[in-house]
Design a protein around this motif. Structure first.
Motif, PDB file in Angstrom:
ATOM      1  N   LEU A 133      12.170  43.021 -11.934  1.00 55.94           N
ATOM      2  CA  LEU A 133      12.014  44.118 -12.893  1.00 55.94           C
ATOM      3  C   LEU A 133      13.361  44.519 -13.494  1.00 55.94           C
ATOM      4  N   ARG A 134      14.397  44.586 -12.680  1.00 58.19           N
ATOM      5  CA  ARG A 134      15.725  44.938 -13.196  1.00 58.19           C
ATOM      6  C   ARG A 134      16.168  43.938 -14.261  1.00 58.19           C
ATOM      7  N   ASP A 135      15.961  42.651 -13.976  1.00 56.85           N
ATOM      8  CA  ASP A 135      16.320  41.616 -14.955  1.00 56.85           C
ATOM      9  C   ASP A 135      15.525  41.785 -16.242  1.00 56.85           C
ATOM     10  N   HIS A 136      14.244  42.129 -16.109  1.00 62.46           N
ATOM     11  CA  HIS A 136      13.388  42.236 -17.281  1.00 62.46           C
ATOM     12  C   HIS A 136      13.646  43.514 -18.078  1.00 62.46           C
ATOM     13  N   VAL A 137      14.098  44.569 -17.421  1.00 64.12           N
ATOM     14  CA  VAL A 137      14.535  45.769 -18.147  1.00 64.12           C
ATOM     15  C   VAL A 137      15.711  45.391 -19.044  1.00 64.12           C
ATOM     16  N   ASP A 138      16.675  44.675 -18.471  1.00 63.12           N
ATOM     17  CA  ASP A 138      17.846  44.243 -19.244  1.00 63.12           C
ATOM     18  C   ASP A 138      17.443  43.323 -20.400  1.00 63.12           C
ATOM     19  N   LEU A 139      16.531  42.385 -20.138  1.00 64.52           N
ATOM     20  CA  LEU A 139      16.079  41.468 -21.175  1.00 64.52           C
ATOM     21  C   LEU A 139      15.444  42.237 -22.334  1.00 64.52           C
ATOM     22  N   ALA A 140      14.526  43.133 -22.013  1.00 62.09           N
ATOM     23  CA  ALA A 140      13.847  43.900 -23.060  1.00 62.09           C
ATOM     24  C   ALA A 140      14.846  44.737 -23.856  1.00 62.09           C
ATOM     25  N   GLN A 141      15.777  45.354 -23.150  1.00 58.38           N
ATOM     26  CA  GLN A 141      16.800  46.169 -23.826  1.00 58.38           C
ATOM     27  C   GLN A 141      17.647  45.301 -24.756  1.00 58.38           C
ATOM     28  N   ASN A 142      18.076  44.146 -24.258  1.00 54.79           N
ATOM     29  CA  ASN A 142      18.909  43.245 -25.053  1.00 54.79           C
ATOM     30  C   ASN A 142      18.180  42.672 -26.265  1.00 54.79           C
ATOM     31  N   LEU A 143      16.853  42.565 -26.184  1.00 52.40           N
ATOM     32  CA  LEU A 143      16.065  42.049 -27.304  1.00 52.40           C
ATOM     33  C   LEU A 143      15.630  43.163 -28.256  1.00 52.40           C
ATOM     34  N   GLY A 144      16.068  44.375 -27.973  1.00 54.06           N
ATOM     35  CA  GLY A 144      15.765  45.498 -28.850  1.00 54.06           C
ATOM     36  C   GLY A 144      14.370  46.079 -28.678  1.00 54.06           C
ATOM     37  N   ASP A 145      13.695  45.737 -27.574  1.00 54.10           N
ATOM     38  CA  ASP A 145      12.357  46.282 -27.306  1.00 54.10           C
ATOM     39  C   ASP A 145      12.504  47.439 -26.318  1.00 54.10           C
ATOM     40  N   HIS A 146      12.850  48.570 -26.866  1.00 49.05           N
ATOM     41  CA  HIS A 146      13.127  49.747 -26.045  1.00 49.05           C
ATOM     42  C   HIS A 146      11.874  50.294 -25.369  1.00 49.05           C
ATOM     43  N   ALA A 147      10.714  50.120 -26.003  1.00 44.73           N
ATOM     44  CA  ALA A 147       9.464  50.602 -25.397  1.00 44.73           C
ATOM     45  C   ALA A 147       9.132  49.805 -24.138  1.00 44.73           C
ATOM     46  N   THR A 148       9.247  48.485 -24.194  1.00 49.80           N
ATOM     47  CA  THR A 148       8.986  47.671 -23.009  1.00 49.80           C
ATOM     48  C   THR A 148      10.019  47.980 -21.926  1.00 49.80           C
ATOM     49  N   ALA A 149      11.276  48.117 -22.304  1.00 46.40           N
ATOM     50  CA  ALA A 149      12.322  48.457 -21.329  1.00 46.40           C
ATOM     51  C   ALA A 149      12.005  49.782 -20.650  1.00 46.40           C
ATOM     52  N   HIS A 150      11.556  50.750 -21.427  1.00 42.94           N
ATOM     53  CA  HIS A 150      11.207  52.072 -20.874  1.00 42.94           C
ATOM     54  C   HIS A 150      10.041  51.959 -19.899  1.00 42.94           C
ATOM     55  N   MET A 151       9.001  51.233 -20.273  1.00 43.98           N
ATOM     56  CA  MET A 151       7.834  51.054 -19.411  1.00 43.98           C
ATOM     57  C   MET A 151       8.240  50.385 -18.095  1.00 43.98           C
ATOM     58  N   LEU A 152       9.040  49.339 -18.181  1.00 48.40           N
ATOM     59  CA  LEU A 152       9.484  48.638 -16.975  1.00 48.40           C
ATOM     60  C   LEU A 152      10.375  49.527 -16.119  1.00 48.40           C
ATOM     61  N   ARG A 153      11.245  50.277 -16.765  1.00 45.27           N
ATOM     62  CA  ARG A 153      12.152  51.175 -16.048  1.00 45.27           C
ATOM     63  C   ARG A 153      11.368  52.243 -15.280  1.00 45.27           C
ATOM     64  N   GLU A 154      10.350  52.811 -15.930  1.00 48.36           N
ATOM     65  CA  GLU A 154       9.532  53.829 -15.255  1.00 48.36           C
ATOM     66  C   GLU A 154       8.826  53.254 -14.041  1.00 48.36           C
ATOM     67  N   ASN A 155       8.314  52.024 -14.172  1.00 48.17           N
ATOM     68  CA  ASN A 155       7.643  51.431 -13.022  1.00 48.17           C
ATOM     69  C   ASN A 155       8.633  51.040 -11.945  1.00 48.17           C
ATOM     70  N   LEU A 156       9.812  50.627 -12.335  1.00 47.69           N
ATOM     71  CA  LEU A 156      10.845  50.289 -11.360  1.00 47.69           C
ATOM     72  C   LEU A 156      11.095  51.469 -10.426  1.00 47.69           C
ATOM     73  N   ILE A 157      11.097  52.664 -10.959  1.00 46.44           N
ATOM     74  CA  ILE A 157      11.286  53.865 -10.134  1.00 46.44           C
ATOM     75  C   ILE A 157      10.172  53.971  -9.098  1.00 46.44           C
ATOM     76  N   GLU A 158       8.925  53.753  -9.507  1.00 49.64           N
ATOM     77  CA  GLU A 158       7.795  53.828  -8.578  1.00 49.64           C
ATOM     78  C   GLU A 158       7.852  52.717  -7.533  1.00 49.64           C
ATOM     79  N   VAL A 159       8.214  51.525  -7.950  1.00 48.10           N
ATOM     80  CA  VAL A 159       8.293  50.391  -7.033  1.00 48.10           C
ATOM     81  C   VAL A 159       9.394  50.630  -6.000  1.00 48.10           C
ATOM     82  N   GLU A 160      10.540  51.129  -6.453  1.00 49.75           N
ATOM     83  CA  GLU A 160      11.620  51.426  -5.509  1.00 49.75           C
ATOM     84  C   GLU A 160      11.209  52.523  -4.531  1.00 49.75           C
ATOM     85  N   GLU A 161      10.474  53.513  -5.018  1.00 48.42           N
ATOM     86  CA  GLU A 161      10.020  54.594  -4.145  1.00 48.42           C
ATOM     87  C   GLU A 161       9.059  54.064  -3.080  1.00 48.42           C
TER      88      GLU A 161
END
Length: 182
Positions: A133-161
């Protein structure tokens, strides 16, 4: 019953999204990442459900509830991943065999293990998913897809918890007393 069969889009194809202004090249990379996360999430979901069904012992109730809630969270995230892949012009990966083949994680198998071993297997799978997920947050951010990065980032928080909760369950401190023989 209709006998007409029209394939509207082949599996493993990506068209991009004019509405989201994401071209096919970027969309293909994003959908590939989302499908990897989708596959991993469903493998995790099934493993968590298995443990939810078979858990026994003194901490049965708490673990049964925790594992059920964790599985529900995984199922909800899988739905978000599939819908985002479709919105980007892709086809979400489906089917048990295809999901397991696509997943970057391996399920523990069909046997029932002691709950400590099961939770250790869950924590290892969560750890692998966290890294992906961390890698894919970076990928989405680097490709300019901020919505996908945000969605992945929010789930990353839940997965880490969830992984952190499992870490707590695996600690050696317990209210359960060991039997002593006199």
């Amino acid at each position: 019953m209709s006998t007409q069969e029209t394939v509207r889009q082949r599996a493993d194809t990506v068209e991009g999204s004019e509405a989201l202004r994401i071209d096919a090249d970027r969309a293909e990379q994003l959908v590939d990442a989302l499908n990897t996360d989708l596959a991993a999430t469903y493998v995790l979901y099934h493993q968590l459900k298995k443990h939810h069904w078979v858990v026994e012992g003194a901490e049965f109730r708490d673990l049964h509830l925790f594992l059920g809630e964790a599985a529900e969270e995984a199922e909800e995230f899988a739905d978000e991943l599939a819908e985002r892949a479709q919105a980007l012009g892709g086809v979400p990966v489906t089917g048990g065999k295809r999901l397991e083949e696509r997943a970057p994680v391996d399920p523990e198998g069909g046997d029932v293990y002691d709950i400590r071993t099961s939770l250790e297997n869950d924590m290892a799978m969560y750890g692998d998913i966290i890294e992906t997920l961390r890698d894919h947050v970076d990928l989405a951010q680097n490709l300019g897809d901020h919505a996908t990065a945000h969605m992945l980032r929010e789930n990353l928080i839940e997965v880490e918890e969830a992984a952190h909760h499992i870490e707590h369950y695996l600690e050696d401190d317990s209210l359960v007393l060991e039997e002593t023989t006199h």
